[in-house]
Design a protein around this motif. Sequence first.
Motif, PDB file in Angstrom:
ATOM      1  N   GLU A   1       8.688   8.117  -1.413  1.00 41.34           N
ATOM      2  CA  GLU A   1       7.538   7.316  -0.988  1.00 41.34           C
ATOM      3  C   GLU A   1       6.276   7.687  -1.766  1.00 41.34           C
ATOM      4  O   GLU A   1       5.969   8.852  -1.983  1.00 41.34           O
ATOM      5  CB  GLU A   1       7.306   7.497   0.510  1.00 41.34           C
ATOM      6  N   ILE A   2       5.544   6.640  -2.191  1.00 41.86           N
ATOM      7  CA  ILE A   2       4.286   6.799  -2.913  1.00 41.86           C
ATOM      8  C   ILE A   2       3.189   6.122  -2.109  1.00 41.86           C
ATOM      9  O   ILE A   2       3.293   4.938  -1.783  1.00 41.86           O
ATOM     10  CB  ILE A   2       4.366   6.177  -4.316  1.00 41.86           C
ATOM     11  N   ASN A   3       2.151   6.866  -1.757  1.00 36.20           N
ATOM     12  CA  ASN A   3       1.002   6.288  -1.078  1.00 36.20           C
ATOM     13  C   ASN A   3       0.102   5.614  -2.109  1.00 36.20           C
ATOM     14  O   ASN A   3      -0.452   6.273  -2.987  1.00 36.20           O
ATOM     15  CB  ASN A   3       0.219   7.368  -0.322  1.00 36.20           C
ATOM     16  N   GLY A   4      -0.033   4.310  -1.998  1.00 37.45           N
ATOM     17  CA  GLY A   4      -0.799   3.551  -2.967  1.00 37.45           C
ATOM     18  C   GLY A   4      -0.008   2.367  -3.464  1.00 37.45           C
ATOM     19  O   GLY A   4       1.090   2.079  -2.982  1.00 37.45           O
ATOM     20  N   ASN A   5      -0.552   1.675  -4.450  1.00 40.70           N
ATOM     21  CA  ASN A   5       0.091   0.474  -4.953  1.00 40.70           C
ATOM     22  C   ASN A   5       0.456   0.572  -6.429  1.00 40.70           C
ATOM     23  O   ASN A   5       0.752  -0.433  -7.060  1.00 40.70           O
ATOM     24  CB  ASN A   5      -0.815  -0.745  -4.747  1.00 40.70           C
ATOM     25  N   VAL A   6       0.442   1.791  -7.005  1.00 45.01           N
ATOM     26  CA  VAL A   6       0.747   1.974  -8.419  1.00 45.01           C
ATOM     27  C   VAL A   6       1.876   2.990  -8.564  1.00 45.01           C
ATOM     28  O   VAL A   6       1.819   4.081  -7.982  1.00 45.01           O
ATOM     29  CB  VAL A   6      -0.489   2.445  -9.212  1.00 45.01           C
ATOM     30  N   ARG A   7       2.878   2.637  -9.335  1.00 45.15           N
ATOM     31  CA  ARG A   7       3.949   3.567  -9.695  1.00 45.15           C
ATOM     32  C   ARG A   7       4.061   3.587 -11.213  1.00 45.15           C
ATOM     33  O   ARG A   7       4.263   2.557 -11.856  1.00 45.15           O
ATOM     34  CB  ARG A   7       5.290   3.138  -9.087  1.00 45.15           C
TER      35      ARG A   7
ATOM     36  N   THR B   1       0.828  -1.210   0.000  1.00 45.64           N
ATOM     37  CA  THR B   1       0.000   0.000   0.000  1.00 45.64           C
ATOM     38  C   THR B   1       0.860   1.258   0.000  1.00 45.64           C
ATOM     39  O   THR B   1       0.349   2.357  -0.196  1.00 45.64           O
ATOM     40  CB  THR B   1      -0.919   0.025   1.233  1.00 45.64           C
ATOM     41  N   VAL B   2       2.169   1.075   0.219  1.00 46.83           N
ATOM     42  CA  VAL B   2       3.135   2.167   0.156  1.00 46.83           C
ATOM     43  C   VAL B   2       4.325   1.663  -0.650  1.00 46.83           C
ATOM     44  O   VAL B   2       4.853   0.580  -0.384  1.00 46.83           O
ATOM     45  CB  VAL B   2       3.589   2.624   1.555  1.00 46.83           C
ATOM     46  N   ILE B   3       4.776   2.440  -1.633  1.00 41.52           N
ATOM     47  CA  ILE B   3       5.877   2.048  -2.499  1.00 41.52           C
ATOM     48  C   ILE B   3       7.093   2.894  -2.177  1.00 41.52           C
ATOM     49  O   ILE B   3       6.997   4.111  -2.030  1.00 41.52           O
ATOM     50  CB  ILE B   3       5.489   2.210  -3.976  1.00 41.52           C
TER      51      ILE B   3
END
Length: 564
Positions: free
Chosen positions: A547-553, A539-541
Amino acid sequence: MDRDNLFGKEYSYPNGTELPDFSNSHVVDSLRTNNKVYLGSPYRLYTRYRFRYRHNVSFGFLGEKDEGEEFFRGSQSQGFDFYSAHLFLRDFGRLKSLAIGDYQAQFGQGLAFWSGLAFSSKSSYSLNIKRNALGISPYTSVNENLFMRGAAATFALAKSWEITGFVSVKEVDGNVIANAIDDTLVTNIQDVQFSSFQEDGFHRTNLELSKKDGVGEKIVGGHLQYRKRTFSMGATAARVAYDATLSRSTQPYNQYEFSGSENTTMSVDWNYLYRNLTWFGEAAMSDNGGTAVNTGLLVALDKSVSMSLMFRDYQRDYRAIYAKAFAEGTNPWNERGLYTGIEVRPSRQWQFNAYFDQFAFPWLRYLTDAPSSGHEWLAQLNWRPSKKTEIYVRAKHQDRAKNTALDVAGIDPLVRAEQTNYRVNVSCKVSDAVSLRSRVETIDYQRGTAPLQHGFLLYQDIVHRPLASPLELTFRFALFESGSYDARVYAYENDLIGVFSIPAYYGRGIRWYTMARISPARKVDVWLRYGAWIYRDQTVITSGLQEINGNVRSDLKLQVRWNF
């Protein structure tokens, strides 16, 4: 080659590190809107011009701004964060080559001096163990550290003799510290120290900017070569000096590595061809007395069987700042090994490649608190039933020693770290315009008695390249899963011109990208690439400032080339 695909993007502040200056209004706005603390925009910009006349003249320049760096404002009032330019001449009478500006210099087998990048010599091409030095060549990449800046020239002294001289003066990024009493102003060069080089080229925060061009570097060297049709021999000498003293955080494993403000290396290299046999090698010495030698053989036993052999013995105290020789480790010191490779071609449809490499490390290494040894082998079978279809299967096994992952008192004992990869790859041209590439790869990794970690990758590529069309398309869809980062799987990805991408697939999720090449006008090409990582177990990348909040980069790239 683009160094953004060779160095990690993640950055996090260790405990006690000063945070960036938040008084900058742009930083505050960025924090409010994007939850970031980078000084500049999230876009990466790159521009390049190059003129070439046959193989005799090359002139060019480039500018690059990384993601998060400022552009024509603040710390980057001059525009791009990195500029590079070169003028290169070749084969003008006795002047064999002349480089002014940014260039690369590569000699011998890479033991004494080799600037720029060099790939590992161990691959499925089991005979490719010999370095082929280019001598002087123009620099056209965007790596902000691995190049020379100054002038170099190669002259033909006589029919069989050539001499090369090179000078480089530039500044490199470094973690500079001042060893001054009572925090007084440092005025003596001996008082200035730096703890390490900073090689990622990022200048996105005040902390990273404080490391930019922190250390002055001067390189002076030369190469003398004698060459005949079947024999060549060369001698190389290079001195690298800094205007500050490298003072590492000394650990038992790195106490023999380079420290100080200058280092000199000298070497002799050779290449001898006799019928179906080639013998090559290089012997080098650094100014502290450390030595390193490698030597190899390439031999064709008959028309269908060839073999390769490489022996290396690099002492633990050998020091070469610019060295990229054949080695199991990252650097050619503290290593002894023997590599054996074979290639068998029983027919046009079948080819078998294999190698076995055994190595030992006489001194400690990072995460290996004792002398150690290991081995690695690879076997690959290629089958090409037709001109349009090729299938290969590969197995690779690595066995090394590492510290135990268990929490134990005292010195960590060594355990075996074993990794085995299996791969099946199919390439098929279904028509004149459409090609398919399919791959399945698995990995098993185990460190001592820790649980066995599994990794898996499955992908499908579709490449559409019609002969008479202004549009080309490339598409990949991949499924991947790994129990840990140790069980990651690497795979090459098609990318923009000048960009080299081999990302690590780890975690659990989906990877896809599509790239289009459009030629809207004669001599004009436009590339557009979009890709995304979709994770099912996160849920964090990444972490820290990335850091990216979510599951998509995701990433979007655009490139325009105009030939005129």
